[in-house]
Enzyme design. Structure first.
Site, short mmCIF file in Angstrom:
data_model
loop_
_atom_site.label_atom_id
_atom_site.label_comp_id
_atom_site.label_asym_id
_atom_site.label_seq_id
_atom_site.Cartn_x
_atom_site.Cartn_y
_atom_site.Cartn_z
N ARG A 249 0.81 -1.30 -0.06
CA ARG A 249 -0.07 0.02 -0.06
C ARG A 249 0.85 1.24 -0.07
O ARG A 249 2.13 1.17 0.20
CB ARG A 249 -0.96 0.17 1.24
CG ARG A 249 -0.33 0.09 2.58
CD ARG A 249 -1.41 -0.01 3.54
NE ARG A 249 -0.73 -0.29 4.93
CZ ARG A 249 -0.29 0.88 5.74
NH1 ARG A 249 -0.62 2.19 5.15
NH2 ARG A 249 0.27 0.87 6.75
N HIS A 250 0.20 2.38 -0.16
CA HIS A 250 0.81 3.51 -0.53
C HIS A 250 1.05 4.14 0.97
O HIS A 250 -0.04 4.06 1.97
CB HIS A 250 0.04 4.77 -1.20
CG HIS A 250 0.63 5.80 -1.50
ND1 HIS A 250 0.74 7.05 -0.84
CD2 HIS A 250 1.35 6.15 -2.60
CE1 HIS A 250 1.17 7.84 -1.24
NE2 HIS A 250 1.72 7.68 -2.58
N PRO A 251 1.99 4.96 1.50
CA PRO A 251 2.02 5.27 2.73
C PRO A 251 0.99 6.20 3.18
O PRO A 251 0.61 6.34 4.47
CB PRO A 251 3.30 6.02 2.84
CG PRO A 251 3.72 6.27 1.37
CD PRO A 251 3.21 5.25 0.74
#
Lengths: 398, 398
Positions: A249-251
């Protein structure tokens, strides 16, 4: 994968890139390639793709180590050797033989570039120290690729890709918080050092063309892998926080992740509320954008595990291609997680010439595409051991 | 991590690399940087590290998107923007304003290089089509970085790093057979496209210095990531087998893998029976090399799960540093799986100048180290929005 008519198709560039008859940007550059295995040969193969003449010097009696590493084709040739040596010539030289060593020195005296990936200090012991070579031939560029570089407390340690991936931080950055640190599924540290080696050599060639001066180039696999990092460096160098791996996932954006389907996973990049609305509608859940905890990106990033579970309760009911098509039609950025064996068949990859056939062998194309210059890359298969030994000796031994 | 005295320490090179006063290899090269976010800015930052003058053109009123992305320093500056824009100048230009657009054209007419990462077709709509620009300015190099390249059936699709990692095959190659396909823990596809963009530009500069001709350069994130693959390409293109991910281990050597310890994992690369003997003795199990199923590398590669279990039954009893020290003393290639926050503190990284301070900010150094040229890279922090707008206008608007 889209079948829609593109709104802008640049045929002029496409034809230029696939034209095998164009002149090469590095035409006239002579490279003596003293490397073996992967990092150095990759660097020199990029020079061959640019049209430099690359003479791969191999040690008798067996030559480059990768000739003995698989996978093999039915004719016994190594795919490992092929990948890193397409477009080169081969000569066998025994550096402990006085005549061969004298010939090597003669070859170097004619060269624009020497590339080597011995352990630091070996070139000096052989009598061809890179710094000395540049002093002797002021226009020469001598590039050294090693695990840790030519100095420093670790510079004599043995470096393999897995060890450098471990030390560089890329392995600890890759994988899931509840799972192990994960090696990138390619020899990224070797390849990165090869590419930065190319960058250093070509930069030094620009400077030489403008000033007449050569240079050494010192490339470390550790430096090169460290230089590929991004959020890890921002955290560690900038705000002095210790980065942790977060899976796919994206931060700080969600859903910006991969999602399981009934066959393959799907990557989806929803970076704002408008896309979230389109995404939710395409998946048959128009209520998600107003559901508590799912409204704002900051909510979704906090509650990502619940959002992911809700999405996968839908996506796992059908194959990835179904959802890809729906999401693409809705204008949501999406892509299936493909095996390389599927990637190689993508019409986009094929139209870009990223898989090509040289002397009957399929090999990867070059990612640098020029309008003025040849972008097809090398047009000959990797050489048989010492294939060009006699002709190179006849040409330079005068 | 070793404290042993190195046998060969190249102080001449080390001092040359850390000398901030050396001339830069790309001195005198003017770059107009029309990029934003990550791939394009990374490419242009590499040019700035090489000493080119890079003018980062930003769109009013807020400039580059990453200025609004964290992590942030206490002064409000973005570490994301900093990472990709160290050493550049900044000017705000509104392309829809006739005066600003005329100024942009003037700037381009003076430039050696233009870099852009708009979606394909946008430059043409703006009136600065890359092919036309090179026709108008025959020595100019115009590099375009995009997700899929300037043509092909996917070229108009939205590309984010996660989607390109998915499509390229790197994600399916990374991770464990019983676990999910895994994103590399850095925006590898953006960074790779930036680096290959640099390769393309500098190669075109070599050709320009030798022939006087400019060129367009067309770089795709998909091509660039595909070009990083190795065993996956050998399998898919060479022997026509479908590659599968295998975790952290080597495809045909064992133990060549990571092993859990009581704190951090350890990477070990045992590539032959001699190292296997040294490894086994260092771990207190001299019987392993003669134990059934553990004798030859081919046995160990087949029985890797049992070999791994045997090794971890030892390594998990103590911290990684204990085993690292023992194995290093025994001559076995070894390295701890480090967090980036530990990597940045390695004396090797520090001695190589891979972390440096510019205008009080810690940023990564350049991995290309030259004896003749400046290897320190850019010496100024990333610019405040439009920091150099007035001076650049005064300089070029005449």
């Amino acid at each position: 994968m889209s079948t829609a008519e593109p709104e802008y198709e640049n045929l002029e560039l496409k034809n230029a890139h696939l034209d095998r008859s164009k002149p090469y940007p590095l035409d006239g550059i002579l490279v003596v390639d003293l490397t073996r295995v992967l990092s150095g040969p990759t660097c020199a193969r990029m020079l061959a793709d640019g049209g430099a003449r690359v003479i791969h010097v191999e040690r008798p009696p067996k030559g480059d180590d990768t000739r003995a590493m698989g996978p093999y084709l039915p004719d016994g040739s190594s795919e490992y050797f092929r990948l890193a040596n397409v477009g080169k010539e081969s000569i066998a030289l025994d550096f402990t033989d006085a005549d061969d060593f004298a010939f090597l020195k003669k070859l170097i005296s004619q060269a624009d570039v020497v590339v080597e990936n011995f352990r630091p200090g070996v070139m000096a012991k052989l009598g061809i120290d890179p710094v000395d070579l540049v002093k002797e031939h002021p226009r020469l560029i001598v590039a050294s690729i090693s695990g840790f570089g030519q100095y420093g407390p670790m510079h004599q340690q043995a470096a393999y890709d897995t060890i450098i991936q471990a030390l560089s931080g890329v392995m600890a950055s890759t994988g899931f918080p509840d799972g192990p640190a994960t090696r990138v599924g390619t020899s990224l540290s070797d390849i990165a050092a090869g590419i930065f080696g190319y960058c250093g050599i070509v930069t030094a060639l620009v400077a030489r063309e403008r000033t007449g001066k050569g240079s050494t180039v010192d490339i470390a696999m550790l430096d090169s892998t460290f230089a590929l990092l991004e959020h890890g460096l921002m955290d560690a160098l900038g705000v002095h926080e210790r980065p942790e791996r977060i899976g796919n996932r994206h931060p700080f954006m969600y859903p910006f992740d991969t999602f399981e389907c009934s066959d393959q996973p799907l990557a989806v990049c929803v970076g704002n509320n408008h896309l979230w609305q389109l995404f939710s509608e395409a998946l048959g859940h128009p209520e998600w954008p107003t559901q508590e905890g799912f409204v704002e990106n900051s909510d979704r990033a906090t509650n990502w595990a619940q959002v992911k579970a809700a999405i996968e309760s839908v996506t796992t009911t059908d194959v990835a291609e179904t959802w890809r098509a729906k999401l693409e039609a809705a204008g949501v950025p999406v892509g299936i997680v493909l095996n390389v064996d599927d990637t190689r068949r993508l019409p986009q990859i094929i139209e870009r010439g990223m898989v090509k056939v040289v002397d009957g062998q399929e090999v990867p194309g070059s990612p640098m595409k020029y309008s003025t210059w040849n972008s097809y890359g090398a047009q000959h298969d990797a050489p048989v051991y010492n294939a060009n030994g006699d002709s190179i000796r006849a040409e330079f031994d005068s």
